[in-house]
Scaffold this motif. Sequence first.
Motif, PDB file in Angstrom:
ATOM      1  N   SER A  11     -35.151  19.369 -46.158  1.00 22.59           N
ATOM      2  CA  SER A  11     -35.490  18.537 -44.822  1.00 22.59           C
ATOM      3  C   SER A  11     -35.463  19.614 -43.508  1.00 22.59           C
ATOM      4  O   SER A  11     -35.969  19.189 -42.482  1.00 22.59           O
ATOM      5  CB  SER A  11     -34.190  17.595 -44.808  1.00 22.59           C
ATOM      6  OG  SER A  11     -33.030  18.363 -44.443  1.00 22.59           O
ATOM      7  N   GLY A  12     -35.118  20.665 -43.958  1.00 20.96           N
ATOM      8  CA  GLY A  12     -35.172  21.684 -42.625  1.00 20.96           C
ATOM      9  C   GLY A  12     -33.744  21.824 -42.090  1.00 20.96           C
ATOM     10  O   GLY A  12     -33.748  22.437 -41.271  1.00 20.96           O
ATOM     11  N   LYS A  13     -32.622  21.530 -42.800  1.00 18.68           N
ATOM     12  CA  LYS A  13     -31.641  21.626 -42.114  1.00 18.68           C
ATOM     13  C   LYS A  13     -30.896  23.106 -41.974  1.00 18.68           C
ATOM     14  O   LYS A  13     -30.295  23.486 -40.945  1.00 18.68           O
ATOM     15  CB  LYS A  13     -30.347  21.120 -42.925  1.00 18.68           C
ATOM     16  CG  LYS A  13     -29.904  21.647 -44.343  1.00 18.68           C
ATOM     17  CD  LYS A  13     -28.959  20.881 -44.974  1.00 18.68           C
ATOM     18  CE  LYS A  13     -28.647  21.240 -46.392  1.00 18.68           C
ATOM     19  NZ  LYS A  13     -28.449  22.645 -46.402  1.00 18.68           N
ATOM     20  N   SER A  14     -31.326  23.984 -42.687  1.00 21.75           N
ATOM     21  CA  SER A  14     -31.014  25.463 -42.618  1.00 21.75           C
ATOM     22  C   SER A  14     -31.862  26.014 -41.410  1.00 21.75           C
ATOM     23  O   SER A  14     -31.304  26.666 -40.760  1.00 21.75           O
ATOM     24  CB  SER A  14     -31.241  26.314 -43.961  1.00 21.75           C
ATOM     25  OG  SER A  14     -30.310  25.877 -44.946  1.00 21.75           O
ATOM     26  N   LEU A  19     -31.564  27.583 -35.637  1.00 25.78           N
ATOM     27  CA  LEU A  19     -32.170  27.542 -34.289  1.00 25.78           C
ATOM     28  C   LEU A  19     -30.906  27.015 -33.559  1.00 25.78           C
ATOM     29  O   LEU A  19     -30.780  27.510 -32.210  1.00 25.78           O
ATOM     30  CB  LEU A  19     -33.280  26.290 -34.216  1.00 25.78           C
ATOM     31  CG  LEU A  19     -34.586  26.643 -34.696  1.00 25.78           C
ATOM     32  CD1 LEU A  19     -35.537  25.527 -34.677  1.00 25.78           C
ATOM     33  CD2 LEU A  19     -35.210  28.024 -34.265  1.00 25.78           C
ATOM     34  N   PHE A  20     -30.052  26.287 -33.755  1.00 25.02           N
ATOM     35  CA  PHE A  20     -29.118  25.764 -33.005  1.00 25.02           C
ATOM     36  C   PHE A  20     -27.956  26.872 -32.719  1.00 25.02           C
ATOM     37  O   PHE A  20     -27.648  27.093 -31.613  1.00 25.02           O
ATOM     38  CB  PHE A  20     -28.437  24.654 -33.442  1.00 25.02           C
ATOM     39  CG  PHE A  20     -27.140  23.927 -32.729  1.00 25.02           C
ATOM     40  CD1 PHE A  20     -27.207  23.325 -31.452  1.00 25.02           C
ATOM     41  CD2 PHE A  20     -25.886  23.966 -33.277  1.00 25.02           C
ATOM     42  CE1 PHE A  20     -26.153  23.079 -30.911  1.00 25.02           C
ATOM     43  CE2 PHE A  20     -24.874  23.418 -32.594  1.00 25.02           C
ATOM     44  CZ  PHE A  20     -25.283  22.939 -31.209  1.00 25.02           C
ATOM     45  N   ILE A  21     -27.855  27.853 -33.727  1.00 23.37           N
ATOM     46  CA  ILE A  21     -26.901  28.689 -33.795  1.00 23.37           C
ATOM     47  C   ILE A  21     -27.656  29.868 -32.572  1.00 23.37           C
ATOM     48  O   ILE A  21     -26.717  30.570 -31.651  1.00 23.37           O
ATOM     49  CB  ILE A  21     -26.817  29.689 -35.145  1.00 23.37           C
ATOM     50  CG1 ILE A  21     -25.885  28.917 -35.977  1.00 23.37           C
ATOM     51  CG2 ILE A  21     -26.060  30.878 -34.919  1.00 23.37           C
ATOM     52  CD1 ILE A  21     -25.814  29.163 -37.321  1.00 23.37           C
ATOM     53  N   ALA A  44     -31.106  34.361 -44.122  1.00 22.22           N
ATOM     54  CA  ALA A  44     -32.495  34.667 -43.790  1.00 22.22           C
ATOM     55  C   ALA A  44     -33.026  34.018 -42.656  1.00 22.22           C
ATOM     56  O   ALA A  44     -33.980  34.511 -41.857  1.00 22.22           O
ATOM     57  CB  ALA A  44     -33.356  34.607 -45.159  1.00 22.22           C
ATOM     58  N   ALA A  45     -32.587  32.868 -42.504  1.00 21.61           N
ATOM     59  CA  ALA A  45     -32.956  32.054 -41.294  1.00 21.61           C
ATOM     60  C   ALA A  45     -32.535  32.669 -40.106  1.00 21.61           C
ATOM     61  O   ALA A  45     -33.253  32.697 -38.854  1.00 21.61           O
ATOM     62  CB  ALA A  45     -32.830  30.635 -41.354  1.00 21.61           C
ATOM     63  N   LEU A  46     -31.536  33.482 -39.848  1.00 17.22           N
ATOM     64  CA  LEU A  46     -30.880  34.296 -38.760  1.00 17.22           C
ATOM     65  C   LEU A  46     -31.652  35.633 -38.800  1.00 17.22           C
ATOM     66  O   LEU A  46     -31.211  36.299 -37.668  1.00 17.22           O
ATOM     67  CB  LEU A  46     -29.459  34.364 -38.640  1.00 17.22           C
ATOM     68  CG  LEU A  46     -28.746  32.828 -38.668  1.00 17.22           C
ATOM     69  CD1 LEU A  46     -27.415  33.009 -38.928  1.00 17.22           C
ATOM     70  CD2 LEU A  46     -28.959  32.379 -37.218  1.00 17.22           C
ATOM     71  N   GLY A  47     -32.497  35.985 -39.574  1.00 15.00           N
ATOM     72  CA  GLY A  47     -33.202  37.230 -39.434  1.00 15.00           C
ATOM     73  C   GLY A  47     -32.625  38.377 -40.366  1.00 15.00           C
ATOM     74  O   GLY A  47     -33.356  39.381 -40.520  1.00 15.00           O
ATOM     75  N   TRP A 248     -43.290  28.751 -33.501  1.00 11.80           N
ATOM     76  CA  TRP A 248     -42.226  29.758 -33.169  1.00 11.80           C
ATOM     77  C   TRP A 248     -41.453  29.931 -34.682  1.00 11.80           C
ATOM     78  O   TRP A 248     -41.263  30.850 -35.259  1.00 11.80           O
ATOM     79  CB  TRP A 248     -41.258  29.635 -31.979  1.00 11.80           C
ATOM     80  CG  TRP A 248     -40.115  30.756 -31.891  1.00 11.80           C
ATOM     81  CD1 TRP A 248     -40.342  31.701 -30.955  1.00 11.80           C
ATOM     82  CD2 TRP A 248     -39.047  31.206 -32.692  1.00 11.80           C
ATOM     83  NE1 TRP A 248     -39.297  32.418 -31.029  1.00 11.80           N
ATOM     84  CE2 TRP A 248     -38.376  32.201 -31.971  1.00 11.80           C
ATOM     85  CE3 TRP A 248     -38.440  30.570 -33.811  1.00 11.80           C
ATOM     86  CZ2 TRP A 248     -37.476  32.618 -32.655  1.00 11.80           C
ATOM     87  CZ3 TRP A 248     -37.297  31.034 -34.179  1.00 11.80           C
ATOM     88  CH2 TRP A 248     -36.818  32.065 -33.581  1.00 11.80           C
ATOM     89  N   VAL A 249     -41.156  28.836 -35.373  1.00  9.09           N
ATOM     90  CA  VAL A 249     -40.498  28.816 -36.520  1.00  9.09           C
ATOM     91  C   VAL A 249     -41.493  29.341 -37.581  1.00  9.09           C
ATOM     92  O   VAL A 249     -41.044  30.213 -38.394  1.00  9.09           O
ATOM     93  CB  VAL A 249     -39.839  27.398 -36.664  1.00  9.09           C
ATOM     94  CG1 VAL A 249     -39.694  27.117 -38.325  1.00  9.09           C
ATOM     95  CG2 VAL A 249     -38.969  26.986 -35.682  1.00  9.09           C
ATOM     96  N   ARG A 250     -42.620  28.974 -37.560  1.00  8.17           N
ATOM     97  CA  ARG A 250     -43.666  29.468 -38.406  1.00  8.17           C
ATOM     98  C   ARG A 250     -43.620  30.938 -38.705  1.00  8.17           C
ATOM     99  O   ARG A 250     -43.754  31.695 -39.651  1.00  8.17           O
ATOM    100  CB  ARG A 250     -44.985  28.955 -38.344  1.00  8.17           C
ATOM    101  CG  ARG A 250     -46.026  29.338 -39.224  1.00  8.17           C
ATOM    102  CD  ARG A 250     -45.721  28.930 -40.782  1.00  8.17           C
ATOM    103  NE  ARG A 250     -45.591  27.550 -40.736  1.00  8.17           N
ATOM    104  CZ  ARG A 250     -46.691  26.679 -41.027  1.00  8.17           C
ATOM    105  NH1 ARG A 250     -47.914  27.171 -41.291  1.00  8.17           N
ATOM    106  NH2 ARG A 250     -46.610  25.433 -41.294  1.00  8.17           N
TER     107      ARG A 250
END
Length: 350
Positions: A11-14, A19-21, A44-47, A248-250
Amino acid sequence: MKIAFVGKGGSGKSTLSSLFIRHLAANEAPVVAVDADINQHLGAALGLTEDEAAAMPAMGAHLPLIKEYLRGSNPRITSAEAMIKTTPPGTGSRLLRVAEDNPVYDACARTVTLDGHEEGDVEYVRLMATGPFTESDLGVACYHSKVGAVELCLNHLVDGPDEYVVVDMTAGSDSFASGMFTRFDMTFLVAEPTLKGVSVYRQYKEYARDFGITLKVVGNKVQGQDDVDFLRAEVGDDLLVTVGHSDWVRSMEKGRPAPFDLLEASNRVALQVLQDAADDSYAGRDWARYTEQMVHFHRKNAESWGNAKTGVDLADQIDPDFVLHERLGQQRTGVTGGPLSSPLPTPQPA
């Protein structure tokens, strides 16, 4: 305040958690981020690179240290071995604060410098992770054996109104197999505009009904008004905000994040809506009820398996006069205000 992101797998929760963090860090708020999903994607989502994410310490591997530290000088807890994931704090327990330094963070957390910022504009968060399944876990362990350390830490964590704990939870409604779902001031359920996307919402809503859980839906992958209308018809007033496509997310998912202030204006507004909703929810926290729920699930776990496993009556660990509160845990002291001096053990494998 403590915030959970839940939703169907994919769903994209991670992504929304990350993004919220980033949004909170950009607003200079102290943040502890926790990846409590069986599939570890938050780092990974945080870089983090693949190698950096794989090198994150697993909280479960440090469970003996966590237990011994949190036990402190609490006379109701005879040993760290007698603690289970739901053991509540009491007089003499050590409590965690979001912005402090302590041995639990030293062992289990890593500081993540957020990528994609202009030179000199550095923001960071503390990241902790349950750890992935290993070969030795296959066939003999479940997701809940991994998140016990997270639940124990959340039970002993005292958070204030301007500091945040953000937990990326497991997909679906698996989190209801423990009492951890009651630890959050706000639960954001990420839902795509499909029947499968809202099915987890219905499950979560039903399970949470009797526990006063504040639940809001974040519509993700929304492409137009028809998607918005669909979600509104399915979840009603629980729909808080929607998020659409993001270049940006892509770019971030390709490993080429732009400066965060270049995130689309509509998505930045959506993140602020999330923060405002979480802030409002924390303002209404009933600390007595919060503590009572902790005790309720400890009794249930003690009776169903904990007493048999530890060989002691775990109900004796409950301090009837203790209520967790924001004022407690200041300057790493006991809940009675006196310093704690119990030595920590040498960390050993779980």
